[in-house]
Design a protein around this motif. Structure first.
Motif, PDB file in Angstrom:
ATOM      1  N   LEU A  77       0.810  -1.220   0.000  1.00  0.00           N
ATOM      2  CA  LEU A  77       0.000   0.000   0.000  1.00  0.00           C
ATOM      3  C   LEU A  77       0.841   1.267   0.000  1.00  0.00           C
ATOM      4  CD1 LEU A  77      -2.798  -0.920   2.572  1.00  0.00           C
ATOM      5  CD2 LEU A  77      -3.070  -0.663   0.104  1.00  0.00           C
ATOM      6  N   PHE A  78       1.891   1.308   0.859  1.00  0.00           N
ATOM      7  CA  PHE A  78       2.578   2.567   1.119  1.00  0.00           C
ATOM      8  C   PHE A  78       4.066   2.559   0.792  1.00  0.00           C
ATOM      9  CE2 PHE A  78      -0.911   2.186   4.280  1.00  0.00           C
ATOM     10  CZ  PHE A  78      -1.709   3.219   3.823  1.00  0.00           C
ATOM     11  N   GLY A  79       4.577   1.428   0.310  1.00  0.00           N
ATOM     12  CA  GLY A  79       5.984   1.367  -0.057  1.00  0.00           C
ATOM     13  C   GLY A  79       6.240   2.111  -1.358  1.00  0.00           C
ATOM     14  N   GLU A  80       7.443   1.949  -1.886  1.00  0.00           N
ATOM     15  CA  GLU A  80       7.780   2.605  -3.150  1.00  0.00           C
ATOM     16  C   GLU A  80       6.798   2.164  -4.241  1.00  0.00           C
ATOM     17  OE1 GLU A  80      11.651   3.227  -6.107  1.00  0.00           O
ATOM     18  OE2 GLU A  80      11.798   1.953  -4.328  1.00  0.00           O
ATOM     19  N   ASN A  81       6.187   3.125  -4.934  1.00  0.00           N
ATOM     20  CA  ASN A  81       5.165   2.843  -5.943  1.00  0.00           C
ATOM     21  C   ASN A  81       3.981   2.067  -5.360  1.00  0.00           C
ATOM     22  OD1 ASN A  81       6.667   4.051  -8.086  1.00  0.00           O
ATOM     23  ND2 ASN A  81       7.945   2.207  -8.166  1.00  0.00           N
ATOM     24  N   GLY A  82       3.663   2.355  -4.088  1.00  0.00           N
ATOM     25  CA  GLY A  82       2.573   1.666  -3.411  1.00  0.00           C
ATOM     26  C   GLY A  82       1.219   1.941  -4.046  1.00  0.00           C
ATOM     27  N   ALA A  83       0.295   0.999  -3.864  1.00  0.00           N
ATOM     28  CA  ALA A  83      -1.028   1.103  -4.473  1.00  0.00           C
ATOM     29  C   ALA A  83      -1.803   2.303  -3.952  1.00  0.00           C
ATOM     30  CB  ALA A  83      -1.812  -0.186  -4.222  1.00  0.00           C
ATOM     31  N   ALA A  84      -1.720   2.573  -2.642  1.00  0.00           N
ATOM     32  CA  ALA A  84      -2.476   3.685  -2.066  1.00  0.00           C
ATOM     33  C   ALA A  84      -2.008   5.022  -2.635  1.00  0.00           C
ATOM     34  CB  ALA A  84      -2.360   3.677  -0.547  1.00  0.00           C
ATOM     35  N   LEU A  85      -0.746   5.098  -3.025  1.00  0.00           N
ATOM     36  CA  LEU A  85      -0.192   6.346  -3.547  1.00  0.00           C
ATOM     37  C   LEU A  85      -0.730   6.661  -4.938  1.00  0.00           C
ATOM     38  CD1 LEU A  85       3.528   5.857  -2.435  1.00  0.00           C
ATOM     39  CD2 LEU A  85       1.572   6.674  -1.105  1.00  0.00           C
ATOM     40  N   ALA A  86      -1.324   5.661  -5.593  1.00  0.00           N
ATOM     41  CA  ALA A  86      -1.847   5.867  -6.948  1.00  0.00           C
ATOM     42  C   ALA A  86      -3.320   6.265  -6.948  1.00  0.00           C
ATOM     43  CB  ALA A  86      -1.661   4.591  -7.772  1.00  0.00           C
ATOM     44  N   LEU A  87      -3.946   6.299  -5.767  1.00  0.00           N
ATOM     45  CA  LEU A  87      -5.369   6.615  -5.674  1.00  0.00           C
ATOM     46  C   LEU A  87      -5.604   8.119  -5.635  1.00  0.00           C
ATOM     47  CD1 LEU A  87      -6.420   4.005  -2.963  1.00  0.00           C
ATOM     48  CD2 LEU A  87      -6.885   3.853  -5.423  1.00  0.00           C
ATOM     49  N   ALA A  88      -6.733   8.526  -6.167  1.00  0.00           N
ATOM     50  CA  ALA A  88      -7.121   9.935  -6.095  1.00  0.00           C
ATOM     51  C   ALA A  88      -7.795  10.211  -4.760  1.00  0.00           C
ATOM     52  CB  ALA A  88      -8.080  10.267  -7.240  1.00  0.00           C
ATOM     53  N   PRO A  89      -7.712  11.465  -4.260  1.00  0.00           N
ATOM     54  CA  PRO A  89      -8.409  11.813  -3.019  1.00  0.00           C
ATOM     55  C   PRO A  89      -9.885  11.421  -3.086  1.00  0.00           C
ATOM     56  CG  PRO A  89      -6.960  13.593  -3.678  1.00  0.00           C
ATOM     57  CD  PRO A  89      -6.954  12.608  -4.815  1.00  0.00           C
ATOM     58  N   GLY A  90     -10.392  10.904  -1.970  1.00  0.00           N
ATOM     59  CA  GLY A  90     -11.780  10.469  -1.910  1.00  0.00           C
ATOM     60  C   GLY A  90     -11.979   8.995  -2.173  1.00  0.00           C
ATOM     61  N   ALA A  91     -10.946   8.330  -2.703  1.00  0.00           N
ATOM     62  CA  ALA A  91     -11.042   6.888  -2.936  1.00  0.00           C
ATOM     63  C   ALA A  91     -11.048   6.159  -1.593  1.00  0.00           C
ATOM     64  CB  ALA A  91      -9.887   6.410  -3.806  1.00  0.00           C
ATOM     65  N   LEU A  92     -11.497   4.921  -1.630  1.00  0.00           N
ATOM     66  CA  LEU A  92     -11.643   4.117  -0.415  1.00  0.00           C
ATOM     67  C   LEU A  92     -10.663   2.953  -0.427  1.00  0.00           C
ATOM     68  CD1 LEU A  92     -13.198   3.267   2.181  1.00  0.00           C
ATOM     69  CD2 LEU A  92     -14.796   2.044   0.668  1.00  0.00           C
ATOM     70  N   VAL A  93      -9.895   2.806   0.659  1.00  0.00           N
ATOM     71  CA  VAL A  93      -8.999   1.661   0.852  1.00  0.00           C
ATOM     72  C   VAL A  93      -9.671   0.708   1.833  1.00  0.00           C
ATOM     73  CG1 VAL A  93      -6.760   0.899   1.731  1.00  0.00           C
ATOM     74  CG2 VAL A  93      -6.937   3.031   0.417  1.00  0.00           C
ATOM     75  N   ILE A  94      -9.817  -0.547   1.433  1.00  0.00           N
ATOM     76  CA  ILE A  94     -10.387  -1.572   2.307  1.00  0.00           C
ATOM     77  C   ILE A  94      -9.355  -2.679   2.482  1.00  0.00           C
ATOM     78  CG2 ILE A  94     -12.299  -3.152   2.726  1.00  0.00           C
ATOM     79  CD1 ILE A  94     -13.972  -1.636   0.731  1.00  0.00           C
ATOM     80  N   VAL A  95      -8.841  -2.821   3.694  1.00  0.00           N
ATOM     81  CA  VAL A  95      -7.879  -3.885   3.997  1.00  0.00           C
ATOM     82  C   VAL A  95      -8.654  -5.039   4.619  1.00  0.00           C
ATOM     83  CG1 VAL A  95      -5.870  -4.553   5.346  1.00  0.00           C
ATOM     84  CG2 VAL A  95      -5.926  -2.328   4.218  1.00  0.00           C
ATOM     85  N   MET A  96      -8.726  -6.152   3.899  1.00  0.00           N
ATOM     86  CA  MET A  96      -9.494  -7.310   4.341  1.00  0.00           C
ATOM     87  C   MET A  96      -8.597  -8.414   4.884  1.00  0.00           C
ATOM     88  SD  MET A  96     -12.553  -7.266   1.475  1.00  0.00           S
ATOM     89  CE  MET A  96     -13.746  -8.027   2.592  1.00  0.00           C
ATOM     90  N   SER A  97      -7.316  -8.146   4.979  1.00  0.00           N
ATOM     91  CA  SER A  97      -6.356  -9.071   5.574  1.00  0.00           C
ATOM     92  C   SER A  97      -6.514  -9.079   7.093  1.00  0.00           C
ATOM     93  CB  SER A  97      -4.934  -8.642   5.223  1.00  0.00           C
ATOM     94  OG  SER A  97      -4.790  -8.421   3.844  1.00  0.00           O
ATOM     95  N   SER A  98      -6.009 -10.130   7.719  1.00  0.00           N
ATOM     96  CA  SER A  98      -5.934 -10.182   9.176  1.00  0.00           C
ATOM     97  C   SER A  98      -4.606  -9.568   9.602  1.00  0.00           C
ATOM     98  CB  SER A  98      -6.033 -11.629   9.673  1.00  0.00           C
ATOM     99  OG  SER A  98      -7.299 -12.167   9.364  1.00  0.00           O
ATOM    100  N   ILE A  99      -4.668  -8.388  10.220  1.00  0.00           N
ATOM    101  CA  ILE A  99      -3.464  -7.655  10.610  1.00  0.00           C
ATOM    102  C   ILE A  99      -3.640  -7.166  12.037  1.00  0.00           C
ATOM    103  CG2 ILE A  99      -2.965  -6.967   8.235  1.00  0.00           C
ATOM    104  CD1 ILE A  99      -4.162  -4.219   8.858  1.00  0.00           C
TER     105      ILE A  99
END
Length: 294
Positions: A77-99
């Motif tokens: 999500l947040f590492g180099e070229n992470g997925a969250a960094l490619a999202l536009a403001p207002g998008a929704l991140v849903i983490v469904m993993s057990s963390i």
């Protein structure tokens, strides 16, 4: 009605059928997986395949992360070229993993800094629940974020909003402690029947419909009777979750003696080389702990 576009990260045992159900519900899905071969089944159903997590997330309105653990989610999500960094403001991140709970809280903070909404939404129900879109989905996060993601989550199971960020993961820890201890007790009961001279399959049948009856008694008990431990939920991940639950309990000043004992049984199972087997394989560990007399 236009459905939101979904980026789906992680198409393993659980993620693949979950993403398939989103496609069946009509959601546009762009997927990424560390092992690209696992994406072919989704591609044949109409999913777009991305070469990187950021490529999957680019232009998506909802990003779903279904990876193995907290550090892996953080990196993707947040590492180099992470997925969250490619999202536009207002998008929704849903983490469904057990963390861990604290990891979910920190992820929510990082998303808020980027003007993204965040839900931690771990699931219960195993591979069968993922296939049948009947997963129990425990959701932590702001109410507005939950409403934004409700339709997407409902395509995979039964979402319930349990509180602020982190409480979805806390609910999953509650679930995993109960699952682990129930599997252990079912294994003990069937071993007692087996060694005591009863037909374990008949005992299994006789107790259905009584207070013992449950999905674990029916499904995992049958796995134990069949000695079929093809992983739906690998024991190594069960151990990860019991360890996380006990660490959270320690932070709260709680002593959970049953949880500690069950954790030690799963640890022994993994150490014996059975970590890749389904967690119902715990009966193998109990048999090792109770060898037949020579």
């Amino acid at each position: 009605m236009n459905l939101p576009s979904v980026a789906f990260i992680g198409t393993g045992i659980m993620g693949l059928p979950m993403a398939r159900n989103l496609l069946h519900a009509g959601f546009p899905v762009r997927a990424w997986n560390r092992s690209p071969g696992k994406l072919q089944a989704l591609a044949t159903l109409g999913a777009a395949v991305a070469p990187t997590p950021a490529g999957a997330a680019d232009g998506a309105q909802v990003l779903i992360c279904m990876l193995s653990d907290g550090p892996t989610c953080d990196e993707v999500l947040f590492g180099e070229n992470g997925a969250a960094l490619a999202l536009a403001p207002g998008a929704l991140v849903i983490v469904m993993s057990s963390i861990p709970v604290d990891t979910a809280v920190e992820q929510a903070r990082l998303c808020a800094e980027r003007r993204l909404r965040y839900l931690d939404a771990p699931v219960s129900g195993g591979e069968r629940g993922a296939r049948e879109a009947s997963l129990a989905i425990m959701v932590g996060g702001e109410t507005a974020a939950f409403e934004q993601g409700r339709e997407v989550l409902a395509a995979m199971g039964r979402p319930v909003h349990v509180g602020p960020a982190g409480t979805g993961e806390l609910s999953k820890l509650v679930n995993q402690l109960i699952v682990a201890s129930t599997i252990a007790t079912v294994a003990e009961g069937l071993l007692l029947a087996e060694r005591g001279g009863a037909d374990p399959a008949k005992v299994h049948e006789a107790l259905m419909g009584g207070f013992v009856d449950s999905p674990i008694w029916r499904q995992h008990g049958q796995r134990m009777l069949n000695n079929d431990f093809t992983p739906g939920g690998p024991a190594k991940w069960q151990l990860k979750d019991t360890r996380t639950a006990l660490a959270q309990a320690q932070k709260l000043g709680l002593d959970l003696p049953v949880g500690r004992l069950v954790d030690s049984l799963f640890a022994a199972m993994v150490e014996a080389g059975d970590g890749e087997l389904d967690h119902a394989g715990l009966i193998r560990q109990l048999r090792r702990n109770n060898p037949l007399p020579e």
